[in-house]
Write an enzyme that holds these catalytic residues in place. Structure first.
Site, PDB file in Angstrom:
ATOM      1  N   ASN A  37      18.539  26.870  37.293  1.00  0.00           N
ATOM      2  CA  ASN A  37      17.677  27.829  37.981  1.00  0.00           C
ATOM      3  C   ASN A  37      16.308  27.243  38.345  1.00  0.00           C
ATOM      4  O   ASN A  37      15.585  26.763  37.480  1.00  0.00           O
ATOM      5  CB  ASN A  37      17.482  29.063  37.079  1.00  0.00           C
ATOM      6  N   HIS A 122      22.573  44.521  30.375  1.00  0.00           N
ATOM      7  CA  HIS A 122      21.114  44.637  30.301  1.00  0.00           C
ATOM      8  C   HIS A 122      20.655  46.027  30.715  1.00  0.00           C
ATOM      9  O   HIS A 122      20.783  46.385  31.885  1.00  0.00           O
ATOM     10  CB  HIS A 122      20.450  43.686  31.281  1.00  0.00           C
ATOM     11  N   ARG A 147      21.581  45.084  25.754  1.00  0.00           N
ATOM     12  CA  ARG A 147      20.249  44.499  25.561  1.00  0.00           C
ATOM     13  C   ARG A 147      19.229  45.473  26.130  1.00  0.00           C
ATOM     14  O   ARG A 147      19.401  45.960  27.249  1.00  0.00           O
ATOM     15  CB  ARG A 147      20.162  43.153  26.283  1.00  0.00           C
ATOM     16  N   TYR A 159       8.385  40.275  32.159  1.00  0.00           N
ATOM     17  CA  TYR A 159       9.568  39.463  32.442  1.00  0.00           C
ATOM     18  C   TYR A 159      10.793  40.112  31.797  1.00  0.00           C
ATOM     19  O   TYR A 159      10.746  40.596  30.678  1.00  0.00           O
ATOM     20  CB  TYR A 159       9.406  38.038  31.879  1.00  0.00           C
ATOM     21  N   ASP A 210      15.470  40.734  23.859  1.00  0.00           N
ATOM     22  CA  ASP A 210      15.094  39.365  24.233  1.00  0.00           C
ATOM     23  C   ASP A 210      13.570  39.249  24.247  1.00  0.00           C
ATOM     24  O   ASP A 210      12.898  39.965  24.999  1.00  0.00           O
ATOM     25  CB  ASP A 210      15.668  39.052  25.625  1.00  0.00           C
ATOM     26  N   HIS A 212      12.059  36.374  24.975  1.00  0.00           N
ATOM     27  CA  HIS A 212      11.736  35.374  26.006  1.00  0.00           C
ATOM     28  C   HIS A 212      10.694  34.359  25.550  1.00  0.00           C
ATOM     29  O   HIS A 212       9.779  34.005  26.313  1.00  0.00           O
ATOM     30  CB  HIS A 212      11.272  36.069  27.299  1.00  0.00           C
ATOM     31  N   GLU A 236      16.395  37.857  20.354  1.00  0.00           N
ATOM     32  CA  GLU A 236      16.665  36.610  21.085  1.00  0.00           C
ATOM     33  C   GLU A 236      15.388  35.841  21.405  1.00  0.00           C
ATOM     34  O   GLU A 236      14.373  36.444  21.760  1.00  0.00           O
ATOM     35  CB  GLU A 236      17.387  36.990  22.371  1.00  0.00           C
ATOM     36  N   GLU A 262      19.478  29.491  25.078  1.00  0.00           N
ATOM     37  CA  GLU A 262      19.834  29.515  26.501  1.00  0.00           C
ATOM     38  C   GLU A 262      19.217  28.347  27.275  1.00  0.00           C
ATOM     39  O   GLU A 262      19.698  28.018  28.357  1.00  0.00           O
ATOM     40  CB  GLU A 262      19.485  30.859  27.154  1.00  0.00           C
ATOM     41  N   ARG A 283      23.165  30.391  21.646  1.00  0.00           N
ATOM     42  CA  ARG A 283      23.359  30.913  23.011  1.00  0.00           C
ATOM     43  C   ARG A 283      23.510  29.826  24.074  1.00  0.00           C
ATOM     44  O   ARG A 283      23.323  30.068  25.260  1.00  0.00           O
ATOM     45  CB  ARG A 283      22.184  31.837  23.369  1.00  0.00           C
ATOM     46  N   HIS A 312      24.662  32.616  26.804  1.00  0.00           N
ATOM     47  CA  HIS A 312      23.889  33.106  27.943  1.00  0.00           C
ATOM     48  C   HIS A 312      24.856  33.393  29.102  1.00  0.00           C
ATOM     49  O   HIS A 312      25.768  32.624  29.353  1.00  0.00           O
ATOM     50  CB  HIS A 312      22.934  31.977  28.333  1.00  0.00           C
ATOM     51  N   ASP A 316      22.212  33.536  37.055  1.00  0.00           N
ATOM     52  CA  ASP A 316      22.086  32.159  37.541  1.00  0.00           C
ATOM     53  C   ASP A 316      23.199  31.258  36.999  1.00  0.00           C
ATOM     54  O   ASP A 316      23.289  30.097  37.381  1.00  0.00           O
ATOM     55  CB  ASP A 316      20.707  31.577  37.219  1.00  0.00           C
ATOM     56  N   GLU A 339      26.957  37.347  26.904  1.00  0.00           N
ATOM     57  CA  GLU A 339      26.104  38.076  27.843  1.00  0.00           C
ATOM     58  C   GLU A 339      26.836  38.195  29.181  1.00  0.00           C
ATOM     59  O   GLU A 339      27.511  37.268  29.620  1.00  0.00           O
ATOM     60  CB  GLU A 339      24.786  37.315  28.039  1.00  0.00           C
ATOM     61  N   TRP A 402       6.972  30.690  28.016  1.00  0.00           N
ATOM     62  CA  TRP A 402       8.018  31.544  28.567  1.00  0.00           C
ATOM     63  C   TRP A 402       9.320  31.181  27.918  1.00  0.00           C
ATOM     64  O   TRP A 402       9.583  30.000  27.711  1.00  0.00           O
ATOM     65  CB  TRP A 402       8.125  31.348  30.084  1.00  0.00           C
TER      66      TRP A 402
HETATM   67  O1  EZ4 Z   1      15.548  34.053  31.692  1.00  0.00           O
HETATM   68  O2  EZ4 Z   1      18.687  33.341  33.243  1.00  0.00           O
HETATM   69  O3  EZ4 Z   1      18.983  36.232  28.433  1.00  0.00           O
HETATM   70  N1  EZ4 Z   1      18.764  36.069  29.576  1.00  0.00           N
HETATM   71  C1  EZ4 Z   1      17.630  35.580  30.071  1.00  0.00           C
HETATM   72  C2  EZ4 Z   1      17.616  35.280  31.560  1.00  0.00           C
HETATM   73  C3  EZ4 Z   1      16.945  33.933  31.790  1.00  0.00           C
HETATM   74  C4  EZ4 Z   1      17.294  33.370  33.149  1.00  0.00           C
HETATM   75  C5  EZ4 Z   1      16.706  31.960  33.293  1.00  0.00           C
HETATM   76  O4  EZ4 Z   1      17.322  31.235  34.282  1.00  0.00           O
HETATM   77  O5  EZ4 Z   1      16.703  35.358  29.343  1.00  0.00           O
HETATM   78  O6  EZ4 Z   1      16.983  36.289  32.277  1.00  0.00           O
HETATM   79 CO    CO Z   2      17.274  35.312  27.232  1.00  0.00          CO
END
Ligand code: EZ4
Ligand code: CO
Length: 402
Positions: A37, A122, A147, A159, A210, A212, A236, A262, A283, A312, A316, A339, A402
């Site tokens: 990605n 999600h 999630r 995000y 998540d 992140h 996560e 991921e 993951r 994951h 993407d 996922e 991030w």
């Molecule tokens: O941020 O796939 O768990 N899923 C995630 C996704 C990732 C994107 C990154 O390319 O965290 O949204």
């Molecule tokens: Co994630």
């Protein structure tokens, strides 16, 4: 049998995908996902300029040898670009082996260990009421795990929370957008969301969240502790994971299970996390962690340490990756969860596939090989479009993890 041709197909049916197609002298072909990605063309070049010339004339049956040749022979090891390129080759060779054998790939991996692959969707919302509606929608679609992500009050753009529901896409701009972050607001708010979700949906629905990579270990310990009453299946990516030992601190402070991986591309990204039992779910994915061959190695190590898979499966990761993931998921002994973010109808049309969702489970295709292909003519109708993931900043403007 010999490999006679290999080509990289870049297409953007709503989002960018990079696919490798390997062709043999007997007409059998195989596909592998190579999508990274926001860095798609780097992998495309790695394949076209440095890998494909080495494939021509090789025996496609030699999957392990080809993997070792590309990994060890190149001198430069690991990294997301290299490992996504190796993954694409490896996945395509498993596809070919399955077609030659006349068997779905999961049969080559030891056969079924379960009836279906439990997936999670999600649910995300601008506020708690909104997210409750989304959780109900997934429950009504048959999902057994969801999630839950909610915008944090007072923050501009969180995000993982989008306006689109079923087809969420975080890489949304030709140059990176920006989101704001406040740990204080996030930690103060998030447990209340899960209190409401548990109250509304009862104890059985599996809930995930998540982070992140946005906290420090001690902050993650505090969040995990606050979430314990709501019995999450996992928290996560609580912190960035370069410092594997850092997870000891999280473990010391919470019994909320931890999932991570991921962005991992090798077993060396998680060997301490696994062997010290610092996580509960790994993951890593077929496309970013060296293909079926290497991901199975990671899952086997994990199985020795009571760690389950939780791959994951965001948008993407192309349907080619999803197809490959499902063959592994259904065959390994220590599968946890998969996922599953749905692809758009445009993407599904470019990648015709035989896997399907039913009753909260995904089922791999029963066709020989992976059971997925790319419609190259249709793919050509969707040219590459630069798209980046957003950057996160603290309230004072500092670039944040991030
Ligand atoms: O941020 O796939 O768990 N899923 C995630 C996704 C990732 C994107 C990154 O390319 O965290 O949204
Ligand atoms: Co994630």
């Amino acid at each position: 049998m010999r490999i006679t041709d290999a080509r990289v197909i870049v297409t953007s049916p709503g989002r960018n995908f990079v696919t490798l197609k390997i062709v043999t002298d007997e007409g059998v072909t195989g596909v592998g996902d190579a999508t990274l990605n926001g860095r798609e063309l780097a992998v495309a070049s790695y394949l076209t300029d440095h890998v494909i010339p080495l494939l021509i004339g090789r025996d496609p049956a030699r999957i392990e040898d080809t993997w070792q040749y590309l990994y060890k022979g190149a001198y430069w090891r690991r990294g997301p670009v290299t490992m996504s390129a190796i993954a694409a080759v490896d996945t395509a060779l498993w596809d070919i082996k399955g077609k030659v054998a006349g068997l779905p790939v999961y049969q080559l991996l030891g056969g079924r260990s379960r009836e279906g692959v439990t997936v999670y969707g999600h649910a995300n919302g601008e506020n708690v009421d909104d997210v409750l509606t989304e959780v109900a929608r997934y429950r009504d679609l048959g999902y057994r795990a969801v999630r839950v992500q909610t915008a944090v009050p007072g923050l501009e753009g969180t995000y993982g929370v989008s306006k689109d529901k079923l087809f969420y896409e975080p890489a949304d701009a030709a140059l990176p957008g920006e989101t704001a972050w406040s740990t204080e607001r996030y930690l103060g708010f998030t447990p209340s969301v899960f209190a409401r979700v548990r109250e509304e949906f009862g104890p059985e629905l599996r809930l995930l969240h998540d982070v992140h990579h946005r906290l420090t270990p001690i902050e993650a310990g505090r969040l995990g502790l606050a979430l314990e009453p709501y019995a999450l299946t996992w928290m996560e990516d609580p912190v960035p994971a370069e410092l594997q030992e850092g997870f000891r601190l999280i473990r010391a402070h919470t019994r909320t299970p931890i999932a991570v991986g991921e962005v991992f591309n090798s077993v060396w990204d998680c060997h301490t996390l696994i062997t010290e039992q610092l996580i509960d779910y790994i993951r890593a994915t077929v496309v970013h962690a060296g293909g079926i061959t290497h991901l199975r190695r990671i899952f086997d190590l994990a199985a020795l340490y009571h760690v389950r898979s939780g791959s994951h499966g965001a948008t993407d990761l192309s349907p080619v990756c999803m197809a490959a993931a499902l063959h592994l998921d259904v065959s390994i002994p220590n599968f946890g969860l998969q996922e599953y973010m749905r692809h758009t109808p445009e993407t599904d049309a470019v990648f015709p596939h035989g896997y399907h969702f039913e009753d909260g489970y995904l089922h791999p295709s029963e066709e020989p090989g992976l059971g997925v292909d790319i419609d190259e003519e249709l793919a050509a109708a969707y040219p590459y479009k630069p798209a980046y993931l957003p950057v996160s900043r603290l309230m004072d403007g500092t670039v944040h993890s991030w």
